[in-house]
Design a protein around this motif. Structure first.
Motif, PDB file in Angstrom:
ATOM      1  N   ASP A   1       0.952  -1.302  -0.018  1.00 55.34           N
ATOM      2  CA  ASP A   1      -0.141  -0.454  -0.177  1.00 55.34           C
ATOM      3  C   ASP A   1       0.722   1.094   0.149  1.00 55.34           C
ATOM      4  O   ASP A   1       0.559   2.484   0.147  1.00 55.34           O
ATOM      5  CB  ASP A   1      -0.800  -0.426   0.868  1.00 55.34           C
ATOM      6  CG  ASP A   1      -0.732  -0.109   2.669  1.00 55.34           C
ATOM      7  OD1 ASP A   1       1.270  -0.074   2.999  1.00 55.34           O
ATOM      8  OD2 ASP A   1      -0.935   0.338   3.175  1.00 55.34           O
TER       9      ASP A   1
ATOM     10  N   THR B   1      -5.575   3.641  -7.899  1.00 53.49           N
ATOM     11  CA  THR B   1      -4.770   3.149  -6.379  1.00 53.49           C
ATOM     12  C   THR B   1      -3.999   2.227  -6.721  1.00 53.49           C
ATOM     13  O   THR B   1      -3.300   1.089  -7.388  1.00 53.49           O
ATOM     14  CB  THR B   1      -5.511   2.694  -5.320  1.00 53.49           C
ATOM     15  OG1 THR B   1      -5.895   1.678  -5.542  1.00 53.49           O
ATOM     16  CG2 THR B   1      -7.466   3.395  -5.817  1.00 53.49           C
TER      17      THR B   1
ATOM     18  N   GLU C   1      -3.886   7.431   0.938  1.00 51.65           N
ATOM     19  CA  GLU C   1      -5.272   6.674   1.263  1.00 51.65           C
ATOM     20  C   GLU C   1      -6.199   6.054  -0.350  1.00 51.65           C
ATOM     21  O   GLU C   1      -6.006   6.614  -1.515  1.00 51.65           O
ATOM     22  CB  GLU C   1      -6.609   8.153   1.255  1.00 51.65           C
ATOM     23  CG  GLU C   1      -7.875   7.818   2.122  1.00 51.65           C
ATOM     24  CD  GLU C   1      -8.623   8.790   3.082  1.00 51.65           C
ATOM     25  OE1 GLU C   1      -9.483   8.792   2.343  1.00 51.65           O
ATOM     26  OE2 GLU C   1      -7.673  10.192   2.097  1.00 51.65           O
TER      27      GLU C   1
ATOM     28  N   ARG D   1      -9.455   4.978  -2.156  1.00 52.59           N
ATOM     29  CA  ARG D   1     -10.443   5.688  -2.518  1.00 52.59           C
ATOM     30  C   ARG D   1     -10.829   4.648  -3.941  1.00 52.59           C
ATOM     31  O   ARG D   1     -10.603   4.672  -4.846  1.00 52.59           O
ATOM     32  CB  ARG D   1     -10.821   7.081  -2.889  1.00 52.59           C
ATOM     33  CG  ARG D   1     -10.553   8.482  -2.105  1.00 52.59           C
ATOM     34  CD  ARG D   1     -11.405   8.703  -1.984  1.00 52.59           C
ATOM     35  NE  ARG D   1     -11.068   9.601  -0.901  1.00 52.59           N
ATOM     36  CZ  ARG D   1     -10.415  11.293  -2.092  1.00 52.59           C
ATOM     37  NH1 ARG D   1      -9.667  10.783  -2.066  1.00 52.59           N
ATOM     38  NH2 ARG D   1      -9.869  12.323  -0.593  1.00 52.59           N
TER      39      ARG D   1
ATOM     40  N   ARG E   1      -5.025  -2.015   5.327  1.00 58.21           N
ATOM     41  CA  ARG E   1      -5.016  -0.140   6.083  1.00 58.21           C
ATOM     42  C   ARG E   1      -6.755   0.519   5.367  1.00 58.21           C
ATOM     43  O   ARG E   1      -7.423   0.856   6.068  1.00 58.21           O
ATOM     44  CB  ARG E   1      -4.137  -0.041   6.142  1.00 58.21           C
ATOM     45  CG  ARG E   1      -3.908   1.319   7.198  1.00 58.21           C
ATOM     46  CD  ARG E   1      -2.007   1.164   7.169  1.00 58.21           C
ATOM     47  NE  ARG E   1      -1.655   1.503   7.490  1.00 58.21           N
ATOM     48  CZ  ARG E   1      -0.802   0.458   7.710  1.00 58.21           C
ATOM     49  NH1 ARG E   1      -0.475   0.305   5.649  1.00 58.21           N
ATOM     50  NH2 ARG E   1       0.274  -0.939   8.349  1.00 58.21           N
ATOM     51  N   GLY E   2      -6.934   0.607   3.695  1.00 58.25           N
ATOM     52  CA  GLY E   2      -7.792   1.419   3.308  1.00 58.25           C
ATOM     53  C   GLY E   2      -9.158  -0.064   3.618  1.00 58.25           C
ATOM     54  O   GLY E   2      -9.032  -1.116   3.713  1.00 58.25           O
TER      55      GLY E   2
END
Lengths: 424, 449
Positions: free
Chosen positions: B56, B171, B239, B241, B317-318
């Motif tokens: 990540d 992402t 982050e 999304r 984590r996300g």
């Protein structure tokens, strides 16, 4: 290191012939229940392959007093974990339960040992045949190198020997199994005098034995099933074949016949397999993967089979590497093994094997399964604690002798798998 | 015919207590967390050094970097080359492994307890002083490229790749851990060195040890090998999304000769630290997290479509994915998808019967000690505490939350967190057979490989 001298065991035999092994250990409030039936795919006949395994599925479909999906439901309801598995030589059923639910597990196991047939029906069989055909697709037909691996055993094992076909059976045989086959299989093999029941974990031995007697004592024994068993001598001439599969990389398999599980030569073979290929500092990894970079991966292992053992070596080629060059390199390692190998490699293999054995003793379910195995195959469960000693006793000369006598080029099955032509 | 009353299950005996094993948790001056449990059933010890250096943290244009870095750190340090490292630990009977997943990187060791000092010395050396020899980088890059080539053989990996790119475009989660051929080929030694420099840090890292050990002695070893590791914060991951979707979609990855179809139905779920996460475990167990789950009883035991089907909320984590997974017959992929959708809808429409909830709840409560049988099991649980920053009594609290879950809770959770109408269906198998069956479940896009 002498393993497991802190794990005392008790043995008992019920009047109906069911052999009982108890291994009390109160570190966690759990009890592992493990039942071995001495029947596996090696007791099948050509045309009816896969029956032992399909039968294992049927044993989870309920019995006289247990509804269709209720075996798992009862056990999971109390936090139990259950499964079964089928192998060439045996079928095992096991569950680990919070100890206060030991009777529940014994009730379930005894109900299906004694009262399976009234609950069998065609619909259940049809569904489980579909499930097993999907299991076969998932494990074999839709797996890279899955079908070639079955071919390897057809080259290694002669017609007439029951290790020739895969445990899961052929698709045609699975599809054609009948309810009558399943009934006959049950009546022949699922008798108390063809089974071993082991309990390992947190229980009172006296009370547990009384429970076992209560649930299993009234089940009638049957004729002790007879089985033929024969070890295979090494091949007297090399066999080689090339097949195609839908894979990206060529792979080379070597396969050899070795003595059966339990034989000193079997332990020497198993330690040699670890010496050659277990870990990044093993000779196969160092040479084939790290230094010459001929292989993407390499492995050696043995089959713990009861009639005759097998030694398998595998290497998967890096892109651009000719399978023949890889096979030569792999063969070179087996040739070198015919003389004693460096002490450092021997030491690594032994220590890593001993650590693995320790890990295997840590859970009640693994200990119970080992005890059932040694009770079933040798009628001596306590041999389960002797494995560290068996491996420690293997000398460098014994491994060299195995390599020289069993793993020679003239005793070798070679199967080369190539990517399908269309994909190259 | 039986002399024993067999018609109903025998009652349980007196319940035997279970308590989560003791452990010690503290922090070194440089921020490194230390968690130690002494469990001496066998003379072994496991340790894991967890580092905030997971996938990540991959820069968007460099998927595969975390994985390549983790695979390289044990291939040569300032003090030893790779073969010497592996030879040293393996000769003791132990092992040392390095890896990166989505949430972190780790160095794990397993040894005889008497050799723990050597194991921790090597683990620390590998994390702190790798030298990334160029020839090892090239070797492991070739190995990774070969693994990427082989994903064509592995329908489950193809399914994962199709799902990741559909759920998380743009992402870090949108790629495989290894990235793809193009990005793996482009990674440089400078990238690896910078990633190591940035994320292999004591702050946000943890050392977890379980086995036949003495906590004070472990603390001393941790200070000796890791105490002087200079502290500096690792940058936070960006982050994630997920993509939003107006309707359900179907992606078919064509493998014309496949004997079976790898089927997935998925949508973004919740971060690991979401307050609903523990009770979602109850919902998921009932739906697809145990043998007697609704999905398995339907697809396997009622219809024979599959050897097994499962569902899970993947912890990241996300917002990691919620995924239903099964390998099904090619001819029944459409019907199986219909049954999965039906089960998700049922959970959103009707409250579950209290008996069914009780079965699930009691399974989760009862099975917990079973998941802690070995020192490695315990290590895994303690590593979770450290990785996610959970309190010491997390497992007691989680079990209490499971015990208190009501049918209404599950209905609320299902409506909040299951979204079948906006899910992505992925089917890896013969497109000619699959496309007509799946078109009724959403717009079909076929990917050829």
């Amino acid at each position: 290191m002498t393993a497991a001298q802190g794990f005392p065991i008790l043995r008992h035999r019920l009047a109906n012939g069911l052999r009982i092994v108890l291994q009390p250990d109160s570190r966690l409030p759990l009890t592992a229940v493990n039942l071995w039936y001495h029947v596996g795919s090696a007791d099948e006949r050509p045309g009816r392959t896969g029956l032992a395994h399909l039968f294992e599925h049927m044993l989870f479909q309920g019995s006289l007093n247990v509804g269709t999906n209720d075996h798992f439901r009862h056990l999971q309801r109390v936090g139990g974990v259950a499964n079964g598995s089928t192998w060439y030589d045996r079928t095992n059923y096991y569950e680990t339960v919070p100890s206060e639910h030991l009777d529940l597990a014994l009730w379930l196991e005894s109900d299906r040992m004694g009262f399976l047939l009234p609950a069998l029906d065609q619909h259940k069989l049809d569904t489980q045949r579909d499930v097993v055909m999907n299991e076969r697709r998932q494990r074999v037909d839709n797996q890279p190198y899955g079908r070639p691996y079955e071919r390897l055993f057809e080259l290694l094992v002669p017609p007439g020997h029951p290790y020739r076909w895969p445990v899961i059976g052929t698709m045609d045989d699975i599809a054609s199994a009948t309810l009558e086959d399943v009934r006959a299989f049950f009546e022949t093999w699922y008798v108390p005098n063809n089974a071993v029941l082991t309990l390992a974990g947190d229980f009172d031995p006296g009370a547990a034995l009384a429970s076992v007697e209560r649930w299993f004592g009234e089940l009638a024994p049957g004729p002790r099933p007879q089985r033929d068993s024969f070890a295979l001598a090494p091949l007297d001439a090399a066999v080689a074949e090339t097949v195609e599969d839908s894979v990206q990389l060529p792979r080379v398999y070597f396969a050899f016949r070795i003595p059966p599980f339990g034989d000193p030569e079997w332990f020497a073979s198993a330690l040699l397999a670890n010496l050659l290929a277990d870990g990044k500092s093993s000779p196969l990894y160092r040479d084939l993967v790290w230094e010459r970079q001929l292989a993407q991966e390499a492995a050696c292992y043995v089959y713990p089979t009861a009639q005759t053992g097998f030694f398998i070596a595998i290497a998967t080629a890096r892109p651009g590497v000719e399978p023949a060059a890889l096979a030569d390199a792999l063969r070179g390692h087996l040739d070198r093994a015919a003389r004693p190998l460096p002490a450092a490699d021997h030491e690594r293999a032994l220590h890593r094997t001993l650590v693995e054995l320790w890990e295997g003793l840590e859970t009640a379910d693994r200990r119970a399964d080992q005890l059932s195995m040694y009770a079933t195959l040798f009628d001596r469960p306590e041999l389960a604690w002797d494995e560290p000693g068996r491996y420690t006793a293997v000398t460098a000369e014994a491994m060299a002798a195995v390599a020289a006598e069993r793993l020679g080029a003239d005793r070798q099955v070679t199967l080369t798998v190539l990517p399908r032509s269309a994909q190259r | 015919m039986s002399r024993v009353a067999r018609s109903s299950p025998p009652p349980p005996g007196p319940r035997r207590p279970f308590r989560f094993p003791d452990f010690r948790r503290e922090r070194l001056a440089n921020g490194l967390e230390l968690v130690v449990a002494a469990v001496g059933a066998v003379p072994l010890a496991d340790a894991v050094l967890q580092l905030p250096a997971g996938a990540d943290r991959n820069p968007l244009e460099r998927p595969g970097l975390a994985a390549l870095t983790a695979s390289l750190i044990d291939e040569g340090t300032a003090l030893r080359d790779g073969p010497t490292l592996s030879g040293t630990i393996e000769r003791l009977g132990g092992s040392l492994a390095t890896r990166a997943d989505w949430n972190g990187a780790e160095v794990s060791v397993e040894v005889l307890a008497r050799d723990l000092a050597t194991a921790l010395e090597l683990a620390a050396e590998v994390a702190r002083q790798p030298v990334f020899p160029p020839h090892e980088l090239e070797r492991l890059r070739r190995q990774a490229l070969t693994e990427l080539l082989r994903r064509r053989d592995q329908p489950a990996v193809l399914a994962e790749e199709a799902l990741s790119s559909a759920l998380y475009p743009g992402t870090p989660y949108g790629a495989l851990i290894l990235g793809d051929e193009t990005t793996m080929a482009a990674l440089s030694r400078a990238d690896v060195v910078a990633f190591h420099e940035g994320f292999y840090r004591p702050s946000g890292a943890s050392l977890v040890v379980a086995g036949d050990v003495e906590p004070d002695a472990v603390r001393t070893l941790a200070e000796r090998f890791l105490g002087d590791w200079s502290a500096s914060e690792a940058a936070l991951p960006i982050e994630v999304r997920p993509a939003t979707r107006a309707a359900r979609q179907v992606v078919v990855v064509d493998r014309p000769e496949a004997a079976q179809t790898e089927l997935r139905l998925a949508h973004p779920g919740v971060p690991r630290t979401h307050p609903d996460r523990t009770r979602l475990g109850v919902l998921n167990a009932l739906l697809g997290g145990k043998f007697t789950s609704r999905l398995n009883l339907n697809l396997r035991e009622r219809h024979g479509y599959t050897y097994g089907v499962s569902s899970r909320f993947v912890d990241r984590r996300g917002p990691g994915p919620f995924v239903v997974a099964a390998a099904v017959g090619n001819e029944v992929a459409g019907a199986a998808t219909g049954e999965i959708l039906l089960e998700l809808d049922r959970l959103r429409q009707d409250a579950v019967e209290s008996e069914e909830l009780a079965e699930t709840r009691d399974y989760l409560l009862g099975v917990f000690p079973f998941t802690l049988q070995t020192h490695s099991d315990l290590l895994g649980r303690l590593a979770e505490l450290a990785l996610w920053g959970l309190p010491d009594d997390h497992f007691d609290r989680a079990l209490a939350a499971v015990a208190a879950t009501t049918p209404d809770d599950l209905l609320t959770l299902a409506r909040r967190h299951l979204d079948p109408d906006h899910a992505t269906v992925v089917a890896v198998g013969p497109a000619a057979t699959l496309e007509p069956q799946l078109s009724r479940h959403g717009e079909v896009r076929v990917v050829r490989i």
